[in-house]
Design a protein around this motif. Sequence first.
Motif, short mmCIF file in Angstrom:
data_model
loop_
_atom_site.label_atom_id
_atom_site.label_comp_id
_atom_site.label_asym_id
_atom_site.label_seq_id
_atom_site.Cartn_x
_atom_site.Cartn_y
_atom_site.Cartn_z
N GLU A 180 21.73 -11.37 10.73
CA GLU A 180 22.21 -11.90 12.01
C GLU A 180 21.36 -11.41 13.17
N VAL A 181 20.56 -10.37 12.92
CA VAL A 181 19.68 -9.80 13.94
C VAL A 181 18.23 -10.19 13.69
N ILE A 182 17.82 -10.16 12.43
CA ILE A 182 16.44 -10.49 12.06
C ILE A 182 16.46 -11.31 10.77
N SER A 183 15.71 -12.38 10.75
CA SER A 183 15.67 -13.23 9.56
C SER A 183 14.71 -12.68 8.52
N LEU A 184 14.88 -13.14 7.29
CA LEU A 184 13.94 -12.77 6.24
C LEU A 184 12.53 -13.24 6.61
N GLY A 234 0.83 -1.19 0.00
CA GLY A 234 0.00 0.00 0.00
C GLY A 234 0.87 1.24 0.00
N CYS A 235 0.41 2.26 0.65
CA CYS A 235 1.12 3.53 0.71
C CYS A 235 2.50 3.34 1.35
N PHE A 236 3.53 3.82 0.68
CA PHE A 236 4.87 3.62 1.22
C PHE A 236 5.13 4.41 2.49
N TRP A 237 4.33 5.42 2.77
CA TRP A 237 4.51 6.13 4.04
C TRP A 237 4.25 5.19 5.21
N CYS A 238 3.21 4.36 5.07
CA CYS A 238 2.88 3.39 6.13
C CYS A 238 3.96 2.32 6.25
N THR A 239 4.34 1.77 5.12
CA THR A 239 5.31 0.68 5.11
C THR A 239 6.64 1.13 5.70
N GLN A 240 7.11 2.29 5.28
CA GLN A 240 8.38 2.80 5.79
C GLN A 240 8.29 3.06 7.30
N ALA A 241 7.19 3.64 7.75
CA ALA A 241 7.04 3.94 9.18
C ALA A 241 7.10 2.68 10.03
N VAL A 242 6.60 1.57 9.53
CA VAL A 242 6.66 0.29 10.25
C VAL A 242 8.08 -0.24 10.26
N PHE A 243 8.68 -0.38 9.09
CA PHE A 243 9.99 -1.04 9.02
C PHE A 243 11.12 -0.23 9.63
N GLN A 244 10.99 1.08 9.70
CA GLN A 244 12.00 1.90 10.38
C GLN A 244 12.10 1.56 11.86
N ARG A 245 11.04 1.03 12.41
CA ARG A 245 10.98 0.73 13.85
C ARG A 245 11.36 -0.71 14.19
N LEU A 246 11.68 -1.49 13.20
CA LEU A 246 11.94 -2.92 13.39
C LEU A 246 13.43 -3.16 13.66
N ARG A 247 13.69 -3.79 14.79
CA ARG A 247 15.07 -4.11 15.16
C ARG A 247 15.70 -5.00 14.08
N GLY A 248 16.91 -4.65 13.70
CA GLY A 248 17.62 -5.39 12.66
C GLY A 248 17.53 -4.75 11.30
N VAL A 249 16.62 -3.80 11.14
CA VAL A 249 16.50 -3.08 9.87
C VAL A 249 17.46 -1.90 9.90
N GLU A 250 18.36 -1.90 8.94
CA GLU A 250 19.35 -0.84 8.81
C GLU A 250 18.74 0.39 8.15
N SER A 251 17.93 0.16 7.10
CA SER A 251 17.27 1.27 6.43
C SER A 251 15.99 0.79 5.75
N ALA A 252 15.07 1.72 5.59
CA ALA A 252 13.81 1.48 4.89
C ALA A 252 13.58 2.72 4.03
N VAL A 253 13.71 2.56 2.72
CA VAL A 253 13.66 3.69 1.80
C VAL A 253 12.42 3.57 0.93
N SER A 254 11.60 4.62 0.91
CA SER A 254 10.41 4.66 0.06
C SER A 254 10.82 4.85 -1.39
N GLY A 255 10.09 4.16 -2.28
CA GLY A 255 10.40 4.30 -3.70
C GLY A 255 9.41 3.57 -4.58
N TYR A 256 9.86 3.27 -5.79
CA TYR A 256 9.01 2.68 -6.81
C TYR A 256 9.72 1.49 -7.44
N SER A 257 8.95 0.45 -7.74
CA SER A 257 9.51 -0.73 -8.39
C SER A 257 8.42 -1.44 -9.17
#
Length: 175
Positions: free
Chosen positions: A62-66, A9-32
């Motif tokens: 090593e911190v969070i699995s796929l 859905g909206c990348f604003w939501c997705t980025q806001a979630v994954f930025q808060r997840l331990r083990g995530v180094e970066s979460a960048v909004s974009g298009y694919s």
Amino acid sequence: MEKITLGSGCFWCTQAVFQRLRGVESAVSGYSGGKTKEPFYREVCSGTTGHAEVVQVTFNPEVISLTEVLQVFWKTHDPTTLNRQGNDVGTQYRSVVFYHNEDQKAIAEDIKNELDAAGIWPDSIVTEITAFEKFWPAEDYHQEYFESNGSQPYCQFVVAPKVEKFKKIFADRLK
């Protein structure tokens, strides 16, 4: 570090979630996933480019699995609605996993099949699982949008509830 590109859905939501997840180094909004080279927001929103709004997640396996990353992905949006998340409608809001290698593809397909078989949702999961080709970062004003614009109505009524749901379900995985 490992990367996977996710549309929920909206990348604003997705980025806001994954930025808060331990083990995530970066979460960048974009298009694919589209045909237009170097797409812009207005083009993608028109639904004519074929792109999805996505977040490219870079994480430390090593911190969070796929598997854990994908559990968060599937449990923080509705993967049963085709080309729609809430009031956001169009192919640009589709549920999609753009895998970066065959191992990611196999894990994503296994989890999707397990979740579908478990009957967690009343309808079948429609999430696309497709090979990653190219990622274009969204314009700067879309990056960390929720953090910068949290008081705006869309953020209050759509993004904030998703973030709160994520915090409640995955409290043990917060940064």
